[in-house]
Design a protein around this motif. Structure first.
Motif, mmCIF file in Angstrom:
data_model
loop_
_atom_site.group_PDB
_atom_site.id
_atom_site.type_symbol
_atom_site.label_atom_id
_atom_site.label_comp_id
_atom_site.label_asym_id
_atom_site.label_seq_id
_atom_site.Cartn_x
_atom_site.Cartn_y
_atom_site.Cartn_z
ATOM 1 N N CYS A 130 42.743 38.226 40.018
ATOM 2 C CA CYS A 130 42.445 39.460 40.756
ATOM 3 C C CYS A 130 42.653 39.300 42.261
ATOM 4 C CB CYS A 130 41.004 39.889 40.482
ATOM 5 S SG CYS A 130 40.732 40.530 38.814
ATOM 6 N N SER A 131 42.583 38.077 42.766
ATOM 7 C CA SER A 131 42.772 37.876 44.209
ATOM 8 C C SER A 131 44.198 38.195 44.650
ATOM 9 C CB SER A 131 42.416 36.434 44.593
ATOM 10 O OG SER A 131 43.338 35.513 44.047
ATOM 11 N N PHE A 132 45.131 38.308 43.696
ATOM 12 C CA PHE A 132 46.517 38.646 44.013
ATOM 13 C C PHE A 132 46.826 40.118 43.773
ATOM 14 C CE2 PHE A 132 46.685 34.119 42.994
ATOM 15 C CZ PHE A 132 47.452 33.623 44.027
ATOM 16 N N LEU A 133 45.927 40.834 43.114
ATOM 17 C CA LEU A 133 46.212 42.201 42.676
ATOM 18 C C LEU A 133 45.652 43.238 43.637
ATOM 19 C CD1 LEU A 133 45.384 41.799 38.867
ATOM 20 C CD2 LEU A 133 47.587 41.480 40.009
ATOM 21 N N GLY A 134 46.248 44.428 43.594
ATOM 22 C CA GLY A 134 45.733 45.554 44.364
ATOM 23 C C GLY A 134 45.959 45.401 45.852
ATOM 24 N N ALA A 135 45.088 46.058 46.615
ATOM 25 C CA ALA A 135 45.191 46.046 48.075
ATOM 26 C C ALA A 135 44.929 44.647 48.602
ATOM 27 C CB ALA A 135 44.181 47.031 48.668
ATOM 28 N N PRO A 136 45.434 44.350 49.803
ATOM 29 C CA PRO A 136 45.167 43.026 50.397
ATOM 30 C C PRO A 136 43.662 42.764 50.509
ATOM 31 C CG PRO A 136 46.861 44.190 51.634
ATOM 32 C CD PRO A 136 46.298 45.178 50.665
ATOM 33 N N ARG A 188 39.889 31.692 46.142
ATOM 34 C CA ARG A 188 40.763 32.360 47.108
ATOM 35 C C ARG A 188 40.046 33.483 47.847
ATOM 36 N NH1 ARG A 188 45.082 35.193 46.372
ATOM 37 N NH2 ARG A 188 46.349 34.300 48.031
ATOM 38 N N GLU A 189 39.519 34.453 47.092
ATOM 39 C CA GLU A 189 38.924 35.629 47.739
ATOM 40 C C GLU A 189 37.525 35.299 48.242
ATOM 41 O OE1 GLU A 189 38.200 40.417 46.974
ATOM 42 O OE2 GLU A 189 39.091 39.165 45.406
ATOM 43 N N LEU A 190 37.221 35.767 49.450
ATOM 44 C CA LEU A 190 35.939 35.440 50.072
ATOM 45 C C LEU A 190 34.786 36.236 49.478
ATOM 46 C CD1 LEU A 190 34.549 33.772 52.284
ATOM 47 C CD2 LEU A 190 34.979 35.668 53.862
ATOM 48 N N ASN A 191 34.976 37.526 49.318
ATOM 49 C CA ASN A 191 33.879 38.387 48.852
ATOM 50 C C ASN A 191 34.359 39.377 47.788
ATOM 51 O OD1 ASN A 191 33.308 38.165 52.191
ATOM 52 N ND2 ASN A 191 31.623 37.609 50.838
ATOM 53 N N PRO A 192 34.695 38.918 46.595
ATOM 54 C CA PRO A 192 35.131 39.858 45.552
ATOM 55 C C PRO A 192 33.999 40.805 45.154
ATOM 56 C CG PRO A 192 34.768 37.682 44.627
ATOM 57 C CD PRO A 192 34.661 37.528 46.110
ATOM 58 N N ARG A 193 34.346 42.084 45.067
ATOM 59 C CA ARG A 193 33.339 43.099 44.740
ATOM 60 C C ARG A 193 33.886 44.111 43.757
ATOM 61 N NH1 ARG A 193 29.195 45.052 49.340
ATOM 62 N NH2 ARG A 193 28.181 43.034 49.640
ATOM 63 N N ASP A 245 28.480 42.720 44.580
ATOM 64 C CA ASP A 245 29.119 41.514 45.079
ATOM 65 C C ASP A 245 29.000 40.407 44.038
ATOM 66 O OD1 ASP A 245 29.338 38.887 46.611
ATOM 67 O OD2 ASP A 245 29.843 40.332 48.188
ATOM 68 N N LEU A 246 30.142 40.004 43.479
ATOM 69 C CA LEU A 246 30.144 39.048 42.373
ATOM 70 C C LEU A 246 29.662 37.660 42.811
ATOM 71 C CD1 LEU A 246 33.551 40.169 40.882
ATOM 72 C CD2 LEU A 246 31.331 40.455 39.795
ATOM 73 N N LYS A 247 30.090 37.216 43.977
ATOM 74 C CA LYS A 247 29.687 35.884 44.438
ATOM 75 C C LYS A 247 28.202 35.842 44.770
ATOM 76 C CE LYS A 247 31.033 34.252 48.504
ATOM 77 N NZ LYS A 247 31.846 33.640 49.572
ATOM 78 N N PHE A 248 27.709 36.859 45.440
ATOM 79 C CA PHE A 248 26.293 36.906 45.810
ATOM 80 C C PHE A 248 25.419 36.942 44.562
ATOM 81 C CE2 PHE A 248 22.508 39.505 46.901
ATOM 82 C CZ PHE A 248 21.918 38.626 47.796
ATOM 83 N N PHE A 249 25.822 37.710 43.555
ATOM 84 C CA PHE A 249 25.069 37.756 42.299
ATOM 85 C C PHE A 249 25.043 36.387 41.634
ATOM 86 C CE2 PHE A 249 25.565 37.839 37.669
ATOM 87 C CZ PHE A 249 24.347 38.386 37.289
ATOM 88 N N THR A 250 26.199 35.743 41.576
ATOM 89 C CA THR A 250 26.307 34.463 40.877
ATOM 90 C C THR A 250 25.579 33.346 41.606
ATOM 91 O OG1 THR A 250 28.473 35.176 40.077
ATOM 92 C CG2 THR A 250 27.952 32.857 39.827
#
Length: 478
Positions: A211-217, A237-242, A247-252
């Motif tokens: 997903c870090s390669f997909l969609g908007a920058p 790769r992605e700092l704050n995927p949401r 927020d996926l990282k904050f939840f995890t």
């Protein structure tokens, strides 16, 4: 003839009455322009996400080793420790010998794989889904994180304690009328759940990488954009995927690992109660200490918003596996051991262990609290007497109080607590002490990472700071 409008000024109404609408239209357009949303910001994503030129953890080879051997270590401890003995390495060597001698055929391996219970994956997924649901649904306090490289600040909902309370209540209510069946099933199928957690961790990690390669920058982590697939997959790769505001990282970061760890501890205590007819004082100490640690972390949930995990590291295998699998499966090792091999402590042993826990907690929490208060308001009466260095980067580095004793004095308190959790297991096996040994290595490595990052960020100011605060973790020693 157009009629004068009430919302116009006297001069504008007169102009409209005389047929001149230019003045009114001018003010109308000016007002509309003022209320219009600001134009979208144009971001130079190539400059915002520069290629990573520095490797950590031994580069791609080290990253590959972590991806392969850390899950293997979890499974080794999960299947190699039971009531017959805590001998994961001996059993591993015996397995290698069986393979080398031809005693373990491919058919035997297939049978081992087929013996895994898919129900454990469903159980694990439902547990994570329940945490996600309560995190989204439960009320909480919205807190802003640190400013990102693009100038924005993300908002985070702080409700980990509410999530724990609701999840616990739901589990208790759903288990009514079933006795101890659910916690006993969890204890009996711990190894199966460990496999499920490994599978789920890889699924999340692979999904985040793709997903870090997909969609908007997207805003990437400065350390996870090397272009090497293995390394970027591991470090993130992605700092704050949401997903929306979730927020996926904050939840995890806290919930699956810490809450799962706490629940596994409870299941092990239930097993001891059923097998022994009582809970030993050693099990009580470990339960209290670890529950205390978990609750304290959830209570101070907002504090993690300034940690490297949130501000610097991307969300990849390292954080996903660490929190979804490693923390609950490896940190519950002491209660697992005591559920299989109960230990009764003397009063003197209990007093020493409790003193070690209290001392470690005092150092850990008071040091972190002092730094947190200073960051929020250096003029607070609790910290305004402290000396500090004003850096060219615009930040302040404490040189007195707890942080004048060592640059990471909080790590010392954290490690002392880890020793207090292992000591109740006695000395018949080294395996329960894996946690404090591993934790010491982890803290030293984390301190080295932070030192390197600060050296680049502060330059000569960091050298000045290190000359004033000479020790890294243990005052007078290291």
């Amino acid at each position: 003839m157009p009629q004068p409008k009430k919302h116009l000024s006297r001069r504008e109404r007169k102009a409209v009455a005389e047929g001149d609408t230019s003045l009114a239209n001018f003010h109308k357009e000016k007002k509309e322009k003022k209320n219009a949303p600001p134009p979208p910001r144009i971001i130079d994503w190539a400059a915002m996400n520069p290629k990573t030129s520095h490797y950590e953890f031994g580069g791609p080879i080290g990253a590959a080793a972590m991806v392969i051997f850390l899950p293997a270590l979890v499974l080794l401890f999960a299947f190699g420790c039971d009531q017959t003995g805590y001998m994961p390495f001996e059993r591993f060597y015996a397995g290698l010998g069986a393979v080398a001698s031809g005693q373990l055929s491919f058919g035997n391996l297939v049978e081992y794989v087929k013996a895994w219970k898919p129900m454990s994956l469903l159980w694990y997924f439902c547990f994570i889904a329940q945490l996600v649901t309560f995190t989204i649904a439960m009320p909480g306090t919205n807190v802003e994180g640190t400013q990102l490289r693009d100038g924005t600040r993300l908002s985070y909902r702080i409700n980990a304690l509410q999530t724990l309370q609701t999840t616990t209540t739901m589990l208790i209510m759903s288990n009514r009328g079933h006795g101890w069946s659910m916690p006993l099933w969890v204890q009996a199928n711990f190894a199966q759940l460990a496999v499920a957690s490994v599978i789920f961790s890889f699924f999340i990690s692979i999904t985040m990488y793709i997903c870090s390669f997909l969609g908007a920058p997207r805003l990437l982590a400065l350390g996870g954009n090397t272009g090497n697939m293995i390394y970027d997959f591991m470090i993130g790769r992605e700092l704050n995927p949401r997903i929306g505001d979730f927020d996926l990282k904050f939840f995890t970061e806290l919930r699956p690992g810490l809450i799962g760890w706490l629940f596994l501890d409870g299941c092990m205590a239930v097993k001891q109660w059923v097998s022994l007819g009582r809970i030993t004082n050693s099990m009580v100490l470990v339960l209290v200490f670890q529950a205390w640690y978990v609750l304290d972390a959830l209570w101070n949930e907002s504090s993690i918003l300034t940690t490297m995990d949130i501000t610097t590291d991307g969300f990849g295998f390292m954080l996903a596996f660490g929190n979804l699998c490693w923390v609950p499966m490896m940190y519950s090792l002491q209660t697992r051991y005591l559920s299989d091999f109960p230990v009764d402590l003397t009063y003197i042993q209990m007093a020493v262990i409790i003193a070690l826990q209290l001392g470690g907690y005092y150092i850990f929490r008071s040091a972190n609290k002092q730094k947190d208060v200073f960051r929020k308001n250096p003029e607070d009466e609790r910290v305004r007497h402290l000396s500090y260095i004003e850096t060219q980067a615009g930040t302040r580095l404490l040189t007195s109080g707890w942080w004048g004793k060592a640059r990471h004095i909080n790590y010392l308190g954290d490690w002392l607590m880890s020793v207090a959790w292992c000591l109740p297991c006695g000395f018949k096996s080294i395996i329960p002490y894996f946690y404090c040994i591993y934790f010491a290595i982890l803290l030293i490595h984390r301190e080295r990472r932070d030192d390197e990052k600060c050296r680049k960020k502060y330059g000569e100011d960091w050298e000045t700071y290190c000359n004033k605060v000479k020790y890294r973790i243990i005052p007078g020693v290291y």
